[in-house]
Design a protein around this motif. Structure first.
Motif, mmCIF file in Angstrom:
data_model
loop_
_atom_site.group_PDB
_atom_site.id
_atom_site.type_symbol
_atom_site.label_atom_id
_atom_site.label_comp_id
_atom_site.label_asym_id
_atom_site.label_seq_id
_atom_site.Cartn_x
_atom_site.Cartn_y
_atom_site.Cartn_z
ATOM 1 N N UNK A 403 1.142 -1.356 -0.019
ATOM 2 C CA UNK A 403 -0.065 -0.096 -0.071
ATOM 3 C C UNK A 403 0.992 1.181 0.089
ATOM 4 N N UNK A 404 1.822 1.414 0.865
ATOM 5 C CA UNK A 404 2.585 2.307 1.188
ATOM 6 C C UNK A 404 3.562 2.555 -0.478
ATOM 7 N N UNK A 405 3.982 1.565 -1.034
ATOM 8 C CA UNK A 405 4.783 1.672 -2.207
ATOM 9 C C UNK A 405 3.553 2.286 -3.517
ATOM 10 N N UNK A 406 2.435 1.633 -3.057
ATOM 11 C CA UNK A 406 1.433 2.134 -4.255
ATOM 12 C C UNK A 406 1.226 3.532 -4.112
ATOM 13 N N UNK A 407 0.911 4.010 -2.752
ATOM 14 C CA UNK A 407 0.803 5.603 -2.673
ATOM 15 C C UNK A 407 2.029 6.437 -3.118
ATOM 16 N N UNK A 408 3.158 5.732 -2.774
ATOM 17 C CA UNK A 408 4.387 6.502 -3.347
ATOM 18 C C UNK A 408 4.578 6.477 -4.812
ATOM 19 N N UNK A 409 4.004 5.394 -5.377
ATOM 20 C CA UNK A 409 3.894 5.632 -6.996
ATOM 21 C C UNK A 409 2.718 6.309 -7.533
ATOM 22 N N UNK A 410 1.804 6.326 -6.671
ATOM 23 C CA UNK A 410 0.684 7.265 -7.194
ATOM 24 C C UNK A 410 1.089 8.533 -6.827
ATOM 25 N N UNK A 411 1.783 9.021 -5.767
ATOM 26 C CA UNK A 411 2.223 10.497 -5.492
ATOM 27 C C UNK A 411 3.277 10.712 -6.762
ATOM 28 N N UNK A 412 4.106 9.851 -7.198
ATOM 29 C CA UNK A 412 5.058 10.187 -8.170
ATOM 30 C C UNK A 412 4.568 10.333 -9.448
ATOM 31 N N UNK A 413 3.402 9.446 -9.733
ATOM 32 C CA UNK A 413 2.757 9.715 -10.827
ATOM 33 C C UNK A 413 2.041 10.881 -10.992
ATOM 34 N N UNK A 414 1.527 11.398 -10.005
ATOM 35 C CA UNK A 414 0.443 12.705 -10.054
ATOM 36 C C UNK A 414 1.639 13.741 -10.149
ATOM 37 N N UNK A 415 2.837 13.603 -9.718
ATOM 38 C CA UNK A 415 3.658 14.638 -9.746
ATOM 39 C C UNK A 415 4.235 14.953 -11.405
ATOM 40 N N UNK A 416 4.497 13.632 -11.880
ATOM 41 C CA UNK A 416 4.985 13.481 -13.352
ATOM 42 C C UNK A 416 3.828 14.153 -13.980
ATOM 43 N N UNK A 417 2.678 13.986 -13.537
ATOM 44 C CA UNK A 417 1.271 14.326 -14.393
ATOM 45 C C UNK A 417 1.236 15.796 -14.555
ATOM 46 N N UNK A 418 1.275 16.416 -13.109
ATOM 47 C CA UNK A 418 1.480 17.738 -12.915
ATOM 48 C C UNK A 418 2.620 18.516 -13.741
ATOM 49 N N UNK A 419 3.705 17.905 -13.808
ATOM 50 C CA UNK A 419 4.960 18.625 -14.366
ATOM 51 C C UNK A 419 4.602 18.626 -16.040
ATOM 52 N N UNK A 420 4.088 17.474 -16.399
ATOM 53 C CA UNK A 420 3.670 17.466 -17.816
ATOM 54 C C UNK A 420 2.618 18.510 -18.212
ATOM 55 N N UNK A 421 1.733 18.590 -17.493
ATOM 56 C CA UNK A 421 0.669 19.551 -17.636
ATOM 57 C C UNK A 421 1.312 21.029 -17.584
ATOM 58 N N UNK A 422 2.173 21.188 -16.903
ATOM 59 C CA UNK A 422 2.813 22.490 -16.742
ATOM 60 C C UNK A 422 3.706 22.790 -18.127
ATOM 61 N N UNK A 423 4.607 21.939 -18.488
ATOM 62 C CA UNK A 423 5.191 21.916 -19.806
ATOM 63 C C UNK A 423 4.482 22.310 -20.822
ATOM 64 N N UNK A 424 3.198 21.580 -21.157
ATOM 65 C CA UNK A 424 2.422 21.531 -22.319
ATOM 66 C C UNK A 424 1.811 23.094 -22.214
ATOM 67 N N UNK A 425 1.466 23.342 -21.283
ATOM 68 C CA UNK A 425 0.845 24.731 -21.023
ATOM 69 C C UNK A 425 1.917 26.059 -21.539
ATOM 70 N N UNK A 426 3.176 25.599 -20.919
ATOM 71 C CA UNK A 426 4.109 26.733 -21.382
ATOM 72 C C UNK A 426 4.446 26.573 -22.969
ATOM 73 N N UNK A 427 4.581 25.334 -23.264
ATOM 74 C CA UNK A 427 4.589 25.242 -24.949
ATOM 75 C C UNK A 427 3.693 25.955 -25.404
ATOM 76 N N UNK A 428 2.362 26.033 -25.204
ATOM 77 C CA UNK A 428 1.107 26.446 -25.862
ATOM 78 C C UNK A 428 1.464 28.018 -25.790
ATOM 79 N N UNK A 429 1.932 28.545 -24.664
ATOM 80 C CA UNK A 429 2.009 30.147 -24.515
ATOM 81 C C UNK A 429 3.425 30.550 -25.399
ATOM 82 N N UNK A 430 4.313 29.843 -25.624
ATOM 83 C CA UNK A 430 5.299 30.301 -26.296
ATOM 84 C C UNK A 430 4.930 30.259 -27.707
ATOM 85 N N UNK A 431 4.125 29.371 -28.211
ATOM 86 C CA UNK A 431 3.663 29.332 -29.558
ATOM 87 C C UNK A 431 2.958 30.586 -29.789
ATOM 88 N N UNK A 432 2.195 31.075 -29.140
ATOM 89 C CA UNK A 432 1.381 32.170 -29.120
ATOM 90 C C UNK A 432 2.234 33.340 -29.190
#
Length: 432
Positions: A403-432
């Protein structure tokens, strides 16, 4: 009964009855005197008390037992007919109060019911023998009482057994031999050929000889009319040679010539019951009632009952002499039996105590073994439980780690997902 002479004391006559010849006084005798009156006293007392007579009738159903008893005592005892469908042999007991002139008779008639009707006849004699012994036992118990009442006691011991033989004309049946062999030491047996009018005279005589021969061969003792009394020696000796009696019973009156007689009417003629050339009924009646009734009662008491009494007392342990062949009193025998009984009770009590203690020990050992088995089982279950508990705890720890490992993996996955969304948003802003 003829009137007996009166027993009167010597009576002194008046002066006019005194003869003065030679100065000798003569007295007139008015009756018997002294102890010669004793027989008359006994007769009077016996008549006042009355008499009793017990008859056992053994024979197959429908062989004519009731009819013969009615004919013997010249009365109608109103007995119902018996059925052939009894599963066991029974005894029908009936008591009647009869009177002839001034003599009263208490007659007890015991008849077999269902005798010879069963398929298995092996123990057919047993109810008869048991009943005879039961009457002996009742008399013995009354005799052993402290306060006996023989005056009012009804003596039910069987005085005579009339054994009815089927008129086959050949030989006795196995049932007849077996029954008579087992009761001949208990009762006076008089064998009778019932319904003798069913056999011709020649065959009847041969049948009588055959029956007596079989009785002698099998050692069966039948009642012999006594020959020690001078007044009855000749007639009793003659009657002993004519056993078994061939009898016919009937209460019907048939007209023969100008008189009425008891008999049976047939198409070919009339059989007269009281005609000695037709049957032996008169001989049986004379021997049984007129001549030997008292001897039958005496033989029952002095032989058959005494034999039963001796066997019974010997079985209990009573004896007349001790080990040294010296007379032993009843008190000594009683004390010896009492001590023997007390010792036996002590032994049995000790044996019961030991047996009880052994049973208690065995039970305790059994309970201990059962307790040990339960304890071993409990320990085994306890170990199994502990092992299961350790196993479950280990599985629980592994699950918690997962369970602990699952929550760690979940937290890491959420962090990566958040970072990915931020990068995508930055890319869109540069294109504009």
């Amino acid at each position: 009964m003829a009137e007996k002479p009166m027993c009167m004391p010597t009576q002194i006559p008046d002066d006019e009855d005194i003869q003065r010849e030679d100065n000798i006084r003569c007295l007139t005798m008015l009756g018997h005197f002294g102890f010669e009156c004793l027989p008359h006293q006994l007769v009077n007392r016996s008549i006042q008390q009355g008499f009793s007579f017990n008859v056992l009738c053994v024979g197959e159903t429908g062989i004519g037992k009731s009819t013969l008893i009615d004919t013997l005592f010249n009365t109608n005892l109103k007995d119902k007919k018996s059925s052939h469908f009894y599963s066991n042999i029974e005894l029908k007991i009936q008591t009647y109060e009869l009177q002839e002139s001034n003599v009263q008779l208490k007659l007890t008639v015991v008849k077999t019911v269902g005798y010879g009707d069963q398929i298995n006849k092996e123990a057919s004699f047993q109810p008869i023998a048991d009943y005879i012994d039961a009457q002996f036992e009742a008399y013995l118990q009354e005799e052993l009482k402290i306060k006996r009442s023989f005056v009012d006691y009804h003596d039910s011991r069987i005085h005579v057994c009339l054994y009815f033989i089927s008129p086959t004309g050949h030989s006795l049946k196995s049932l007849d031999l077996l029954t008579m062999k087992n009761i001949d030491s208990k009762v006076n047996i008089i064998p009778l050929i019932a319904k003798a009018d069913a056999i011709s005279k020649n065959d009847l005589q041969k049948f009588k000889c055959k029956i007596m021969s079989e009785l002698v061969t099998h050692g069966i003792q039948i009642y012999q009319f006594p020959t020690d009394d001078e007044t009855t020696t000749q007639v009793n000796s003659s009657m002993n040679g004519q056993l078994p009696f061939a009898v016919v019973g009937s209460m019907d009156e048939v007209k023969v010539g100008k008189r009425m007689v008891r008999g049976r009417q047939y198409p070919w003629g009339v059989l007269q019951v009281e005609n000695e050339s037709h049957c032996d009924f008169v001989k049986l009646r004379d021997m049984l009632l007129c001549t030997n009734m008292e001897d039958l009662k005496e033989q029952t008491h002095t032989q058959h009952y005494e034999r039963y009494r001796c066997c019974k007392l010997h079985k209990i342990g009573f004896t007349d002499v001790g080990p040294d062949n010296q007379p032993v009193s009843f008190q000594e025998i009683y004390e010896a039996k009492r001590q023997e009984f007390y010792d036996q009770c002590q032994r049995e009590e000790e044996e019961l105590k030991q047996k009880f203690m052994q049973q208690v020990k065995d039970k305790e050992m059994t309970l201990k073994e059962a307790e040990k088995e339960l304890q071993d089982k409990f320990e085994h279950l306890k170990r199994v439980q502990q092992e299961e508990r350790i196993k479950i705890e280990e599985e629980k720890r592994q699950l918690e780690e997962e369970i602990i490992n699952f929550y760690k993996m979940k937290a890491g996955s959420e962090t990566l997902q958040t970072q990915g969304s931020t990068n995508i948003k930055k890319d869109k802003d540069r294109k504009k």
